[in-house]
Design a protein around this motif. Structure first.
Motif, short mmCIF file in Angstrom:
data_model
loop_
_atom_site.label_atom_id
_atom_site.label_comp_id
_atom_site.label_asym_id
_atom_site.label_seq_id
_atom_site.Cartn_x
_atom_site.Cartn_y
_atom_site.Cartn_z
N CYS A 1 30.72 39.61 40.85
CA CYS A 1 29.74 39.38 41.90
C CYS A 1 29.44 40.69 42.63
O CYS A 1 30.35 41.43 42.99
CB CYS A 1 30.28 38.33 42.89
SG CYS A 1 29.22 38.08 44.33
N LEU A 2 28.17 40.97 42.83
CA LEU A 2 27.74 42.17 43.52
C LEU A 2 28.23 42.21 44.96
O LEU A 2 28.50 43.28 45.50
CB LEU A 2 26.20 42.24 43.51
CG LEU A 2 25.55 43.41 44.21
CD1 LEU A 2 25.79 44.71 43.44
CD2 LEU A 2 24.07 43.18 44.37
N ILE A 3 28.39 41.06 45.59
CA ILE A 3 28.76 40.99 47.00
C ILE A 3 30.27 41.03 47.20
O ILE A 3 30.79 41.90 47.90
CB ILE A 3 28.19 39.71 47.66
CG1 ILE A 3 26.67 39.61 47.45
CG2 ILE A 3 28.56 39.65 49.15
CD1 ILE A 3 25.86 40.73 48.05
N CYS A 4 31.01 40.09 46.58
CA CYS A 4 32.45 39.97 46.85
C CYS A 4 33.33 40.66 45.83
O CYS A 4 34.52 40.87 46.07
CB CYS A 4 32.84 38.49 46.98
SG CYS A 4 32.73 37.55 45.43
N GLY A 5 32.79 41.01 44.67
CA GLY A 5 33.57 41.69 43.65
C GLY A 5 34.46 40.79 42.82
O GLY A 5 35.19 41.26 41.96
N GLN A 6 34.40 39.48 43.05
CA GLN A 6 35.21 38.52 42.30
C GLN A 6 34.57 38.25 40.94
O GLN A 6 33.37 38.33 40.78
CB GLN A 6 35.34 37.21 43.08
CG GLN A 6 36.08 37.35 44.39
CD GLN A 6 37.55 37.66 44.20
OE1 GLN A 6 38.20 37.12 43.31
NE2 GLN A 6 38.07 38.52 45.04
N GLN A 7 35.42 37.90 39.98
CA GLN A 7 34.95 37.51 38.65
C GLN A 7 34.50 36.06 38.72
O GLN A 7 35.24 35.20 39.17
CB GLN A 7 36.07 37.65 37.62
CG GLN A 7 36.49 39.08 37.39
CD GLN A 7 35.44 39.87 36.63
OE1 GLN A 7 34.79 39.36 35.73
NE2 GLN A 7 35.27 41.12 36.99
N ASN A 8 33.27 35.78 38.32
CA ASN A 8 32.72 34.44 38.37
C ASN A 8 31.85 34.16 37.16
O ASN A 8 31.34 35.07 36.53
CB ASN A 8 31.86 34.26 39.63
CG ASN A 8 32.68 34.24 40.88
OD1 ASN A 8 33.34 33.26 41.17
ND2 ASN A 8 32.68 35.34 41.62
N VAL A 9 31.67 32.89 36.89
CA VAL A 9 30.78 32.45 35.82
C VAL A 9 29.51 31.87 36.42
O VAL A 9 28.44 32.01 35.86
CB VAL A 9 31.48 31.39 34.93
CG1 VAL A 9 30.57 30.93 33.81
CG2 VAL A 9 32.78 31.94 34.37
N GLU A 10 29.61 31.23 37.57
CA GLU A 10 28.50 30.54 38.21
C GLU A 10 27.85 31.41 39.27
O GLU A 10 28.53 32.14 39.99
CB GLU A 10 29.00 29.26 38.88
CG GLU A 10 29.71 28.30 37.95
CD GLU A 10 28.78 27.47 37.12
OE1 GLU A 10 27.68 27.17 37.61
OE2 GLU A 10 29.14 27.13 35.98
N GLY A 11 26.53 31.32 39.39
CA GLY A 11 25.82 32.06 40.42
C GLY A 11 24.39 32.33 40.01
O GLY A 11 23.89 31.77 39.04
N ILE A 12 23.74 33.19 40.76
CA ILE A 12 22.37 33.57 40.44
C ILE A 12 22.36 35.03 39.97
O ILE A 12 23.25 35.81 40.33
CB ILE A 12 21.41 33.40 41.64
CG1 ILE A 12 21.82 34.28 42.82
CG2 ILE A 12 21.32 31.95 42.05
CD1 ILE A 12 20.81 34.33 43.93
N HIS A 13 21.37 35.35 39.19
CA HIS A 13 21.20 36.72 38.73
C HIS A 13 19.93 37.29 39.33
O HIS A 13 18.87 36.67 39.27
CB HIS A 13 21.12 36.77 37.20
CG HIS A 13 22.43 36.54 36.54
ND1 HIS A 13 22.91 35.29 36.26
CD2 HIS A 13 23.37 37.42 36.13
CE1 HIS A 13 24.09 35.41 35.70
NE2 HIS A 13 24.40 36.69 35.61
#
Length: 84
Positions: free
Chosen positions: A13-25
């Motif tokens: 994630c650009l904001i929190c730096g966590q590894q994620n699968v779900e979200g917006i691009h």
């Protein structure tokens, strides 16, 4: 799905730096669902708003980092964001 396949699907994630699968691009960069919700719900008078805007300013919009013109976003008196 194997662990290796899952690792391949996760992005940072650009904001929190966590590894994620779900979200917006946005411009092929992930903003996770949690950060998206926080950005939308944060009042422009909250100090976190500036934090999120600084993170979003790091978006790479189809140009190399060396040629990107910085965009400054400021909150207006009535809560509108002004682009300078």
């Amino acid at each position: 799905m194997t662990m290796r396949e899952q690792d391949h699907l996760e992005e940072t994630c650009l904001i929190c730096g966590q590894q994620n699968v779900e979200g917006i691009h946005i411009c092929n960069q992930l903003i996770c669902e949690s950060c998206q919700k926080k950005i939308v719900e944060t009042d422009v008078t909250n100090w976190k708003y500036k934090f999120y805007m600084n993170k979003l300013a790091k978006l790479r919009i189809g140009q190399s980092q060396q040629t990107v013109t910085p965009v400054v976003i400021q909150a207006g008196a009535a809560g509108e964001a002004d682009k300078h």
